[in-house]
Scaffold this motif. Structure first.
Motif, PDB file in Angstrom:
ATOM      1  N   ASN A  50       0.802  -1.222   0.000  1.00 36.18           N
ATOM      2  CA  ASN A  50       0.000   0.000   0.000  1.00 36.18           C
ATOM      3  C   ASN A  50       0.836   1.274   0.000  1.00 36.18           C
ATOM      4  O   ASN A  50       0.289   2.374  -0.110  1.00 36.18           O
ATOM      5  CB  ASN A  50      -0.955   0.005   1.193  1.00 36.18           C
ATOM      6  N   ASP A  79      -0.975  -4.131   3.787  1.00 34.74           N
ATOM      7  CA  ASP A  79      -1.766  -3.589   4.906  1.00 34.74           C
ATOM      8  C   ASP A  79      -1.072  -3.829   6.240  1.00 34.74           C
ATOM      9  O   ASP A  79      -1.710  -4.146   7.247  1.00 34.74           O
ATOM     10  CB  ASP A  79      -3.168  -4.204   4.934  1.00 34.74           C
ATOM     11  N   ARG A  91      -2.822  -6.595  -6.850  1.00 33.24           N
ATOM     12  CA  ARG A  91      -3.438  -5.270  -6.746  1.00 33.24           C
ATOM     13  C   ARG A  91      -3.374  -4.607  -8.109  1.00 33.24           C
ATOM     14  O   ARG A  91      -2.299  -4.532  -8.717  1.00 33.24           O
ATOM     15  CB  ARG A  91      -2.683  -4.424  -5.710  1.00 33.24           C
ATOM     16  N   SER A 116      -6.252 -11.749  -3.028  1.00 30.98           N
ATOM     17  CA  SER A 116      -6.933 -10.569  -3.538  1.00 30.98           C
ATOM     18  C   SER A 116      -7.693  -9.955  -2.381  1.00 30.98           C
ATOM     19  O   SER A 116      -8.562 -10.608  -1.790  1.00 30.98           O
ATOM     20  CB  SER A 116      -7.888 -10.948  -4.670  1.00 30.98           C
ATOM     21  N   ARG A 117      -7.329  -8.732  -2.024  1.00 28.60           N
ATOM     22  CA  ARG A 117      -7.820  -8.115  -0.799  1.00 28.60           C
ATOM     23  C   ARG A 117      -7.398  -8.997   0.368  1.00 28.60           C
ATOM     24  O   ARG A 117      -6.241  -9.238   0.580  1.00 28.60           O
ATOM     25  CB  ARG A 117      -9.318  -7.875  -0.887  1.00 28.60           C
ATOM     26  N   SER A 118      -8.329  -9.536   1.131  1.00 29.59           N
ATOM     27  CA  SER A 118      -7.920 -10.310   2.309  1.00 29.59           C
ATOM     28  C   SER A 118      -8.125 -11.815   2.135  1.00 29.59           C
ATOM     29  O   SER A 118      -7.908 -12.579   3.078  1.00 29.59           O
ATOM     30  CB  SER A 118      -8.704  -9.834   3.541  1.00 29.59           C
TER      31      SER A 118
END
Length: 250
Positions: A50, A79, A91, A116-118
């Protein structure tokens, strides 16, 4: 932190190939161009996924496609949570991996899980899964019960209609091997989307780069680098020499 990651990445790169280009001008992510098995590969080194602005990811996708050079981000975390070995974080259609995953991939041990994401998934090799199931005399219903999923869901996995969540994959690997999951070739060339290109278009086949050397890239029959900022000329010319492209000053 990023400097330590850079040094560790360079040690890995030099064990398996060579570093051709290093740029530390961006504090959030350093850049390496390495040569590995005849390929030139962009590596962007950052602390956390990020920390990398979307504009830098878009630059990498454009450079990767037009130079036909794989691009990959190497990070410690996503994150602020450690990115585990063997997992590819995705991402904006770009792959992020840990140093350990990069080292294994350079030894030929490609990862299978992506995040993907969490949530984590694998892409099943439907043919291999079906053949393994049938060789053990298991029906769709029998295996689906073992995995605590519906028969229809298992059928769709075998048809490769959607990815398999980590929970189901772990149970599947206990009964079969992880050979039924496809490997993720993190050294494939990344392609820019229509949205990526439209957002950076200056003219026909001419695109602006915001976080990179050079300032822009032209692509028709072959790529050309555009440079107008004096402080970018030296690095742009070095990069152009590595990729055998011409530089146009604006």
């Amino acid at each position: 932190m990023v400097e330590r990651l850079l040094n560790a990445a360079l040690n890995i790169v030099r064990q398996h190939g060579s570093d051709l280009f290093i740029d530390t001008s961006r504090p959030y992510a350093y850049t390496i161009v390495m040569e590995y098995e005849g390929k030139k590969i962009f590596l962007k080194i950052a602390r956390d996924a990020n920390d990398v602005p979307s504009s830098a990811i878009r630059d990498m996708k454009l450079l990767s496609e037009f130079l036909n050079a794989p691009a990959l981000f190497v990070v410690s975390s996503t994150d602020n949570e450690v990115l585990e070995e063997g997992v590819v974080y995705r991402r904006d259609s770009m792959n992020f991996v840990s140093l350990a995953t990069l080292a294994k991939a350079l030894r030929g041990e490609l990862p299978k899980f992506y995040q993907s994401r969490s949530k984590r998934y694998v892409t099943v090799d439907g043919k291999a899964l079906r053949e393994r199931r049938e060789s053990l005399g298991l029906s769709l219903s029998a295996l689906s019960q073992m995995l605590s999923i519906s028969r229809e869901t298992l059928y769709r996995y075998e048809r490769e209609e959607y990815p398999m969540p980590e929970r189901v994959a772990v149970e599947l690997f206990k009964r079969f091997s992880d050979d039924v999951a496809k490997k993720i070739n993190i050294f494939n060339t990344t392609r820019a989307s229509k949205i990526d290109k439209a957002s950076r278009a200056i003219d026909i086949n001419k695109y602006r780069l915001e976080q990179s050397h050079p300032n822009g890239i032209i692509y028709s029959d072959k790529p050309l680098f555009l440079v107008k900022d004096p402080e970018k000329k030296e690095k742009t010319r070095l990069l152009a020499e590595i990729f055998s492209v011409e530089v146009v000053e604006e």
